[in-house]
Scaffold this motif. Structure first.
Motif, PDB file in Angstrom:
ATOM      1  N   ASP A  81       0.839  -1.210   0.000  1.00  0.00           N
ATOM      2  CA  ASP A  81       0.000   0.000   0.000  1.00  0.00           C
ATOM      3  C   ASP A  81       0.870   1.256   0.000  1.00  0.00           C
ATOM      4  O   ASP A  81       0.663   2.190  -0.781  1.00  0.00           O
ATOM      5  CB  ASP A  81      -0.938  -0.004   1.218  1.00  0.00           C
ATOM      6  CG  ASP A  81      -0.217  -0.279   2.537  1.00  0.00           C
ATOM      7  OD1 ASP A  81       0.664  -1.151   2.570  1.00  0.00           O
ATOM      8  OD2 ASP A  81      -0.525   0.399   3.537  1.00  0.00           O
ATOM      9  N   VAL A  82       1.890   1.249   0.865  1.00  0.00           N
ATOM     10  CA  VAL A  82       2.798   2.386   1.006  1.00  0.00           C
ATOM     11  C   VAL A  82       3.674   2.527  -0.249  1.00  0.00           C
ATOM     12  O   VAL A  82       3.909   3.624  -0.746  1.00  0.00           O
ATOM     13  CB  VAL A  82       3.655   2.180   2.281  1.00  0.00           C
ATOM     14  CG1 VAL A  82       4.876   3.061   2.289  1.00  0.00           C
ATOM     15  CG2 VAL A  82       2.804   2.413   3.528  1.00  0.00           C
ATOM     16  N   LEU A  83       4.135   1.393  -0.787  1.00  0.00           N
ATOM     17  CA  LEU A  83       5.008   1.423  -1.971  1.00  0.00           C
ATOM     18  C   LEU A  83       4.267   1.933  -3.201  1.00  0.00           C
ATOM     19  O   LEU A  83       4.834   2.663  -4.016  1.00  0.00           O
ATOM     20  CB  LEU A  83       5.595   0.034  -2.225  1.00  0.00           C
ATOM     21  CG  LEU A  83       6.636  -0.372  -1.184  1.00  0.00           C
ATOM     22  CD1 LEU A  83       6.952  -1.860  -1.273  1.00  0.00           C
ATOM     23  CD2 LEU A  83       7.912   0.455  -1.361  1.00  0.00           C
ATOM     24  N   ILE A  92       4.222 -10.779   5.074  1.00  0.00           N
ATOM     25  CA  ILE A  92       3.865 -10.384   6.450  1.00  0.00           C
ATOM     26  C   ILE A  92       2.937  -9.173   6.432  1.00  0.00           C
ATOM     27  O   ILE A  92       2.782  -8.530   5.398  1.00  0.00           O
ATOM     28  CB  ILE A  92       5.115 -10.059   7.302  1.00  0.00           C
ATOM     29  CG1 ILE A  92       5.911  -8.911   6.673  1.00  0.00           C
ATOM     30  CG2 ILE A  92       5.984 -11.295   7.486  1.00  0.00           C
ATOM     31  CD1 ILE A  92       7.036  -8.387   7.560  1.00  0.00           C
ATOM     32  N   ALA A  93       2.341  -8.879   7.595  1.00  0.00           N
ATOM     33  CA  ALA A  93       1.421  -7.732   7.752  1.00  0.00           C
ATOM     34  C   ALA A  93       0.379  -7.745   6.640  1.00  0.00           C
ATOM     35  O   ALA A  93       0.105  -6.737   6.000  1.00  0.00           O
ATOM     36  CB  ALA A  93       2.200  -6.414   7.788  1.00  0.00           C
ATOM     37  N   ARG A  94      -0.209  -8.918   6.430  1.00  0.00           N
ATOM     38  CA  ARG A  94      -1.137  -9.084   5.303  1.00  0.00           C
ATOM     39  C   ARG A  94      -2.512  -8.500   5.607  1.00  0.00           C
ATOM     40  O   ARG A  94      -3.004  -8.553   6.729  1.00  0.00           O
ATOM     41  CB  ARG A  94      -1.269 -10.573   4.976  1.00  0.00           C
ATOM     42  CG  ARG A  94       0.000 -11.125   4.368  1.00  0.00           C
ATOM     43  CD  ARG A  94      -0.042 -12.617   4.240  1.00  0.00           C
ATOM     44  NE  ARG A  94      -1.122 -13.023   3.338  1.00  0.00           N
ATOM     45  CZ  ARG A  94      -1.426 -14.290   3.100  1.00  0.00           C
ATOM     46  NH1 ARG A  94      -0.776 -15.256   3.709  1.00  0.00           N
ATOM     47  NH2 ARG A  94      -2.392 -14.566   2.268  1.00  0.00           N
ATOM     48  N   LEU A 107      -7.500  -0.201   4.195  1.00  0.00           N
ATOM     49  CA  LEU A 107      -7.046  -1.557   4.445  1.00  0.00           C
ATOM     50  C   LEU A 107      -7.982  -2.235   5.433  1.00  0.00           C
ATOM     51  O   LEU A 107      -8.448  -1.612   6.381  1.00  0.00           O
ATOM     52  CB  LEU A 107      -5.627  -1.536   5.027  1.00  0.00           C
ATOM     53  CG  LEU A 107      -4.580  -0.887   4.133  1.00  0.00           C
ATOM     54  CD1 LEU A 107      -3.245  -0.795   4.855  1.00  0.00           C
ATOM     55  CD2 LEU A 107      -4.444  -1.661   2.835  1.00  0.00           C
ATOM     56  N   VAL A 108      -8.208  -3.520   5.199  1.00  0.00           N
ATOM     57  CA  VAL A 108      -9.059  -4.304   6.095  1.00  0.00           C
ATOM     58  C   VAL A 108      -8.305  -5.584   6.422  1.00  0.00           C
ATOM     59  O   VAL A 108      -7.761  -6.228   5.524  1.00  0.00           O
ATOM     60  CB  VAL A 108     -10.396  -4.656   5.404  1.00  0.00           C
ATOM     61  CG1 VAL A 108     -11.256  -5.519   6.311  1.00  0.00           C
ATOM     62  CG2 VAL A 108     -11.141  -3.385   4.993  1.00  0.00           C
ATOM     63  N   SER A 109      -8.231  -5.916   7.710  1.00  0.00           N
ATOM     64  CA  SER A 109      -7.680  -7.240   8.016  1.00  0.00           C
ATOM     65  C   SER A 109      -8.744  -8.104   8.658  1.00  0.00           C
ATOM     66  O   SER A 109      -9.303  -8.987   7.997  1.00  0.00           O
ATOM     67  CB  SER A 109      -6.370  -7.184   8.789  1.00  0.00           C
ATOM     68  OG  SER A 109      -6.399  -6.294   9.854  1.00  0.00           O
ATOM     69  N   SER A 110      -9.105  -7.887   9.924  1.00  0.00           N
ATOM     70  CA  SER A 110     -10.144  -8.732  10.533  1.00  0.00           C
ATOM     71  C   SER A 110     -11.544  -8.315  10.084  1.00  0.00           C
ATOM     72  O   SER A 110     -12.480  -9.101  10.137  1.00  0.00           O
ATOM     73  CB  SER A 110     -10.056  -8.639  12.058  1.00  0.00           C
ATOM     74  OG  SER A 110     -10.418  -7.324  12.469  1.00  0.00           O
ATOM     75  N   GLY A 111     -11.706  -7.055   9.696  1.00  0.00           N
ATOM     76  CA  GLY A 111     -13.039  -6.527   9.374  1.00  0.00           C
ATOM     77  C   GLY A 111     -13.742  -5.938  10.589  1.00  0.00           C
ATOM     78  O   GLY A 111     -14.840  -5.385  10.471  1.00  0.00           O
ATOM     79  N   ASN A 112     -13.111  -6.032  11.767  1.00  0.00           N
ATOM     80  CA  ASN A 112     -13.766  -5.553  13.002  1.00  0.00           C
ATOM     81  C   ASN A 112     -13.993  -4.046  13.012  1.00  0.00           C
ATOM     82  O   ASN A 112     -15.005  -3.578  13.537  1.00  0.00           O
ATOM     83  CB  ASN A 112     -12.938  -5.947  14.233  1.00  0.00           C
ATOM     84  CG  ASN A 112     -12.985  -7.445  14.479  1.00  0.00           C
ATOM     85  OD1 ASN A 112     -13.911  -8.133  14.022  1.00  0.00           O
ATOM     86  ND2 ASN A 112     -11.986  -7.975  15.178  1.00  0.00           N
TER      87      ASN A 112
HETATM   88  O1  PRT Z   1      -0.321   3.970  12.168  1.00  0.00           O
HETATM   89  P1  PRT Z   1       0.431   5.016  11.410  1.00  0.00           P
HETATM   90  O2  PRT Z   1      -0.423   6.173  11.013  1.00  0.00           O
HETATM   91  O3  PRT Z   1       1.752   5.392  12.002  1.00  0.00           O
HETATM   92  O4  PRT Z   1       0.865   4.415  10.012  1.00  0.00           O
HETATM   93  P2  PRT Z   1       0.292   3.150   9.321  1.00  0.00           P
HETATM   94  O5  PRT Z   1      -1.140   2.911   9.656  1.00  0.00           O
HETATM   95  O6  PRT Z   1       0.652   3.289   7.877  1.00  0.00           O
HETATM   96  O7  PRT Z   1       1.235   2.059   9.979  1.00  0.00           O
HETATM   97  P3  PRT Z   1       0.867   0.678  10.642  1.00  0.00           P
HETATM   98  O8  PRT Z   1       2.064   0.288  11.424  1.00  0.00           O
HETATM   99  O9  PRT Z   1      -0.461   0.748  11.306  1.00  0.00           O
HETATM  100  O10 PRT Z   1       0.725  -0.262   9.375  1.00  0.00           O
HETATM  101  C1  PRT Z   1       1.866  -0.644   8.653  1.00  0.00           C
HETATM  102  C2  PRT Z   1       1.459  -1.544   7.501  1.00  0.00           C
HETATM  103  O11 PRT Z   1       0.755  -2.693   7.991  1.00  0.00           O
HETATM  104  C3  PRT Z   1       0.511  -0.922   6.488  1.00  0.00           C
HETATM  105  O12 PRT Z   1       1.206  -0.108   5.570  1.00  0.00           O
HETATM  106  C4  PRT Z   1      -0.086  -2.174   5.850  1.00  0.00           C
HETATM  107  O13 PRT Z   1       0.737  -2.636   4.775  1.00  0.00           O
HETATM  108  C5  PRT Z   1      -0.048  -3.223   6.967  1.00  0.00           C
HETATM  109  N1  PRT Z   1      -1.360  -3.557   7.557  1.00  0.00           N
HETATM  110  C6  PRT Z   1      -1.827  -4.813   7.695  1.00  0.00           C
HETATM  111  C7  PRT Z   1      -2.289  -2.709   8.013  1.00  0.00           C
HETATM  112  C8  PRT Z   1      -3.378  -3.503   8.442  1.00  0.00           C
HETATM  113  N2  PRT Z   1      -3.047  -4.806   8.244  1.00  0.00           N
HETATM  114  C9  PRT Z   1      -4.548  -2.867   9.011  1.00  0.00           C
HETATM  115  N3  PRT Z   1      -5.515  -3.550   9.372  1.00  0.00           N
HETATM  116  N4  PRT Z   1      -2.328  -1.366   8.154  1.00  0.00           N
HETATM  117  C10 PRT Z   1      -3.412  -0.782   8.689  1.00  0.00           C
HETATM  118  N5  PRT Z   1      -4.527  -1.472   9.115  1.00  0.00           N
HETATM  119  C11 PRT Z   1      -5.632  -0.658   9.696  1.00  0.00           C
HETATM  120  C12 PRT Z   1      -6.646  -0.235   8.634  1.00  0.00           C
HETATM  121  O14 PRT Z   1      -6.241   0.966   8.000  1.00  0.00           O
HETATM  122  C13 PRT Z   1      -7.938  -0.041   9.441  1.00  0.00           C
HETATM  123  O15 PRT Z   1      -8.023   1.239  10.039  1.00  0.00           O
HETATM  124  O16 PRT Z   1      -6.384  -1.384  10.660  1.00  0.00           O
HETATM  125  C14 PRT Z   1      -7.778  -1.071  10.549  1.00  0.00           C
HETATM  126  C15 PRT Z   1      -8.591  -2.273  10.137  1.00  0.00           C
HETATM  127  O17 PRT Z   1      -8.230  -3.411  10.830  1.00  0.00           O
HETATM  128  P4  PRT Z   1      -9.316  -4.536  11.098  1.00  0.00           P
HETATM  129  O18 PRT Z   1      -8.560  -5.697  11.662  1.00  0.00           O
HETATM  130  O19 PRT Z   1     -10.319  -3.978  12.060  1.00  0.00           O
HETATM  131  O20 PRT Z   1      -9.963  -4.901   9.764  1.00  0.00           O
END
Ligand code: PRT
Ligand code: MG
Length: 214
Positions: free
Chosen positions: A74-76, A92-94, A162-167
């Motif tokens: 996402d960042v790249l 990782i960090a999927r 981004l969504v991981s768990s969906g919570n």
């Molecule tokens: O937090 P900060 O503002 O410093 O920066 P960031 O959010 O970019 O960093 P960080 O450390 O939170 O995330 C680093 C990387 O982790 C991201 O660039 C993604 O590649 C990866 N990653 C994996 C995620 C998630 N899973 C994720 N769930 N990054 C963010 N989320 C957030 C999402 O944006 C949403 O707000 O978590 C929330 C949703 O999570 P669920 O589990 O409720 O679906």
């Protein structure tokens, strides 16, 4: 100079990278969650870690302030990847890049009708490309975080996040309506550093490559 600097963000990327670093024989001497240090020494006197915001990792590596880094796809995609060699998907960090909207919003019918949607996101490049590929006209609103709030207060019709768990979506009465792409983190390397410091970097690359879970 045969020292290397590795740029990481704390939180999930640091947590998921620590086992890979360990496989390469590298261990931080401080825990970034409890330490306020931004430069962490390791057990190897020629390797140090720097702790930066996740979205700043590609910038440090691009300019050679760090030789290696770990960054989410996402960042790249937002950064563009200039000056970076991206040899490994670390798996990782999927999570998934999604379009999400309020539970009550009929996204499919709005798309069919050609409605001009307002989309809030921190991922402007990714969102722009996604909707352009669908032939949809959207107004993009740039936010820096907590995108989930935007549709709840009338700032946007939908979000790209981004969504991981969906919570988080569930807790805010939102639903995912479209998947844009799966996301994971990659190893990035400064292109000049790879040539000049190959003797230190190559073994790290090989150890990571061996340790990745497929
Ligand atoms: O937090 P900060 O503002 O410093 O920066 P960031 O959010 O970019 O960093 P960080 O450390 O939170 O995330 C680093 C990387 O982790 C991201 O660039 C993604 O590649 C990866 N990653 C994996 C995620 C998630 N899973 C994720 N769930 N990054 C963010 N989320 C957030 C999402 O944006 C949403 O707000 O978590 C929330 C949703 O999570 P669920 O589990 O409720 O679906
Ligand atoms: Mg975050």
């Amino acid at each position: 100079m045969t020292d290397i600097t590795i740029a990481l963000s704390k939180g999930r990327i640091f947590d998921d990278t620590a086992p890979l670093l360990k496989a390469a024989g590298i261990e931080a001497l401080d825990d970034p969650e409890s330490s306020r240090k931004l430069i962490l020494a390791t057990n190897r006197n020629n390797v140090r870690l720097i702790i930066v915001r996740a979205s700043d990792v590609p910038t440090y590596v691009q300019y050679g302030a760090a030789d290696l880094g770990i960054a989410g796809k996402d960042v790249l995609l937002e950064h563009g990847g200039i000056g970076l060699y991206q040899p490994l998907d670390l798996n990782i960090a999927r999570c998934r890049m999604m379009v999400a909207a309020p539970e009550s919003f009929d996204y499919d019918s709005a798309v069919r009708k050609g409605a001009r949607l307002r989309i809030a996101t921190k991922y402007l490049q990714t969102a722009r490309e996604h909707f352009a590929n669908k032939g949809m006209h959207v107004d993009l609103i740039k936010l820096y975080g907590s995108m989930e709030l935007a549709p709840l207060v009338g700032l946007a019709d939908a979000i790209v996040d981004l969504v991981s768990s969906g919570n988080t979506l569930k807790a805010n009465h939102l639903k995912a309506v479209e998947e844009i792409m799966p996301i994971s983190s990659r190893l990035i390397i400064n292109q000049a550093a790879l040539k000049l410091k190959r003797t230190i970097i190559q073994p790290v690359l090989e150890a990571f490559s061996q340790a990745i879970e497929h």
